[in-house]
Design a protein around this motif. Sequence first.
Motif, PDB file in Angstrom:
ATOM      1  N   UNK A   1       0.830  -1.215   0.000  1.00  0.00           N
ATOM      2  CA  UNK A   1       0.000   0.000   0.000  1.00  0.00           C
ATOM      3  C   UNK A   1       0.861   1.261   0.000  1.00  0.00           C
ATOM      4  N   UNK A   2       1.944   1.253   0.784  1.00  0.00           N
ATOM      5  CA  UNK A   2       2.838   2.406   0.827  1.00  0.00           C
ATOM      6  C   UNK A   2       3.525   2.613  -0.525  1.00  0.00           C
ATOM      7  N   UNK A   3       3.921   1.514  -1.155  1.00  0.00           N
ATOM      8  CA  UNK A   3       4.573   1.610  -2.463  1.00  0.00           C
ATOM      9  C   UNK A   3       3.624   2.182  -3.502  1.00  0.00           C
ATOM     10  N   UNK A   4       2.359   1.754  -3.443  1.00  0.00           N
ATOM     11  CA  UNK A   4       1.366   2.297  -4.382  1.00  0.00           C
ATOM     12  C   UNK A   4       1.257   3.811  -4.222  1.00  0.00           C
ATOM     13  N   UNK A   5       1.185   4.278  -2.976  1.00  0.00           N
ATOM     14  CA  UNK A   5       1.062   5.707  -2.707  1.00  0.00           C
ATOM     15  C   UNK A   5       2.287   6.471  -3.203  1.00  0.00           C
ATOM     16  N   UNK A   6       3.475   5.919  -2.965  1.00  0.00           N
ATOM     17  CA  UNK A   6       4.707   6.576  -3.411  1.00  0.00           C
ATOM     18  C   UNK A   6       4.764   6.707  -4.928  1.00  0.00           C
ATOM     19  N   UNK A   7       4.362   5.642  -5.629  1.00  0.00           N
ATOM     20  CA  UNK A   7       4.361   5.673  -7.094  1.00  0.00           C
ATOM     21  C   UNK A   7       3.364   6.699  -7.603  1.00  0.00           C
ATOM     22  N   UNK A   8       2.181   6.737  -7.010  1.00  0.00           N
ATOM     23  CA  UNK A   8       1.175   7.735  -7.402  1.00  0.00           C
ATOM     24  C   UNK A   8       1.707   9.152  -7.223  1.00  0.00           C
ATOM     25  N   UNK A   9       2.362   9.394  -6.089  1.00  0.00           N
ATOM     26  CA  UNK A   9       2.909  10.728  -5.829  1.00  0.00           C
ATOM     27  C   UNK A   9       3.989  11.092  -6.842  1.00  0.00           C
ATOM     28  N   UNK A  10       4.833  10.132  -7.176  1.00  0.00           N
ATOM     29  CA  UNK A  10       5.896  10.384  -8.156  1.00  0.00           C
ATOM     30  C   UNK A  10       5.317  10.698  -9.529  1.00  0.00           C
ATOM     31  N   UNK A  11       4.285   9.964  -9.926  1.00  0.00           N
ATOM     32  CA  UNK A  11       3.651  10.201 -11.220  1.00  0.00           C
ATOM     33  C   UNK A  11       2.967  11.572 -11.261  1.00  0.00           C
ATOM     34  N   UNK A  12       2.367  11.966 -10.150  1.00  0.00           N
ATOM     35  CA  UNK A  12       1.726  13.289 -10.072  1.00  0.00           C
ATOM     36  C   UNK A  12       2.760  14.398 -10.265  1.00  0.00           C
ATOM     37  N   UNK A  13       3.927  14.235  -9.652  1.00  0.00           N
ATOM     38  CA  UNK A  13       4.996  15.229  -9.806  1.00  0.00           C
ATOM     39  C   UNK A  13       5.493  15.287 -11.248  1.00  0.00           C
ATOM     40  N   UNK A  14       5.597  14.122 -11.893  1.00  0.00           N
ATOM     41  CA  UNK A  14       6.040  14.084 -13.295  1.00  0.00           C
ATOM     42  C   UNK A  14       5.044  14.838 -14.177  1.00  0.00           C
ATOM     43  N   UNK A  15       3.763  14.591 -13.961  1.00  0.00           N
ATOM     44  CA  UNK A  15       2.735  15.275 -14.748  1.00  0.00           C
ATOM     45  C   UNK A  15       2.780  16.795 -14.520  1.00  0.00           C
ATOM     46  N   UNK A  16       2.993  17.182 -13.275  1.00  0.00           N
ATOM     47  CA  UNK A  16       2.994  18.612 -12.941  1.00  0.00           C
ATOM     48  C   UNK A  16       4.221  19.335 -13.495  1.00  0.00           C
ATOM     49  N   UNK A  17       5.380  18.668 -13.463  1.00  0.00           N
ATOM     50  CA  UNK A  17       6.634  19.336 -13.815  1.00  0.00           C
ATOM     51  C   UNK A  17       7.028  19.162 -15.275  1.00  0.00           C
ATOM     52  N   UNK A  18       6.676  18.007 -15.873  1.00  0.00           N
ATOM     53  CA  UNK A  18       7.200  17.679 -17.198  1.00  0.00           C
ATOM     54  C   UNK A  18       6.200  17.893 -18.333  1.00  0.00           C
ATOM     55  N   UNK A  19       4.910  17.877 -18.009  1.00  0.00           N
ATOM     56  CA  UNK A  19       3.866  18.018 -19.030  1.00  0.00           C
ATOM     57  C   UNK A  19       4.111  17.092 -20.225  1.00  0.00           C
ATOM     58  N   UNK A  20       4.135  15.787 -19.978  1.00  0.00           N
ATOM     59  CA  UNK A  20       4.455  14.843 -21.062  1.00  0.00           C
ATOM     60  C   UNK A  20       3.379  14.822 -22.142  1.00  0.00           C
ATOM     61  N   UNK A  21       3.786  14.453 -23.341  1.00  0.00           N
ATOM     62  CA  UNK A  21       2.850  14.342 -24.455  1.00  0.00           C
ATOM     63  C   UNK A  21       3.071  13.029 -25.183  1.00  0.00           C
ATOM     64  N   UNK A  22       2.072  12.637 -25.975  1.00  0.00           N
ATOM     65  CA  UNK A  22       2.140  11.460 -26.849  1.00  0.00           C
ATOM     66  C   UNK A  22       2.513  10.188 -26.089  1.00  0.00           C
ATOM     67  N   UNK A  23       3.524   9.466 -26.593  1.00  0.00           N
ATOM     68  CA  UNK A  23       3.858   8.172 -25.998  1.00  0.00           C
ATOM     69  C   UNK A  23       4.346   8.307 -24.564  1.00  0.00           C
ATOM     70  N   UNK A  24       4.965   9.457 -24.241  1.00  0.00           N
ATOM     71  CA  UNK A  24       5.410   9.684 -22.871  1.00  0.00           C
ATOM     72  C   UNK A  24       4.219   9.705 -21.916  1.00  0.00           C
ATOM     73  N   UNK A  25       3.166  10.400 -22.308  1.00  0.00           N
ATOM     74  CA  UNK A  25       1.965  10.480 -21.485  1.00  0.00           C
ATOM     75  C   UNK A  25       1.305   9.109 -21.369  1.00  0.00           C
ATOM     76  N   UNK A  26       1.314   8.333 -22.442  1.00  0.00           N
ATOM     77  CA  UNK A  26       0.753   6.976 -22.401  1.00  0.00           C
ATOM     78  C   UNK A  26       1.458   6.135 -21.353  1.00  0.00           C
ATOM     79  N   UNK A  27       2.779   6.282 -21.271  1.00  0.00           N
ATOM     80  CA  UNK A  27       3.520   5.489 -20.295  1.00  0.00           C
ATOM     81  C   UNK A  27       3.161   5.887 -18.873  1.00  0.00           C
TER      82      UNK A  27
END
Length: 250
Positions: free
Chosen positions: A65-91
Amino acid sequence: MPSTNKAVFNHHISSQFNENLQDVNTQFMSMGGLVEQQVANAIHALLETDAALALKVQYEDQTVNKMETQIDESLTLILARRHPAASDLRMVIAISKANTDLERIGDEAAKIARIAQTLCEEGESPRGYMETRHIGNQVRVMIHEALDAFARLDAEQALRVMQADADIDREYQSATRTLMTYMMEDPRHISRVINVLWILRSLERVGDHARNIAEQVIYMVKGLDVRHTSYEAIEKKIHGDSHNSDNSNS
């Protein structure tokens, strides 16, 4: 095909995301390894009447459960900071959804472990362990193959995982009918056999979640949303796009 796909995604990761997404992917695979072991240990605890191992599986669910939360938080930061597009966003989307499925596999493993602990204390079920061993082994292979397909971006292997899920569904239904018949013929063991039925149900759900992870591999590699789609239709979409485009126009 897998190596080409991997090269494409590695190009995007190294140029735009650098360590960020790679670190999340590493966390995801670590979580997958732990969850895979949880399922194996839960089944072993049942079949070998190992109450201590059953408790260990339940305790490790907190780590998942803790690992799931950590991964979610990391992905949220990536979306906020990197603004991925196309295949990057799919990943990013695929890891996020597969992360939820891994956590739910961990939940099912904990359920199996709780029931295993109960059966250790109250006495084994007279029936259903052979079916549990068989379906449990198939499900463990499914998890492993789904995670391997995810790591290698292998859509063909993901398809095979989805086909395996259909096989497990059929075997689950057959095992359920067999155990229901047994309970009607010998009602003395109903409560313990029902526990085994719950375990089989959890294993069937684990197979469903492994299939979901395989669906995310196809989404990453092909850009196709294949949720709620039959194996045959998915196979036609993937192979039809690459091999039969000329035939469709003739």
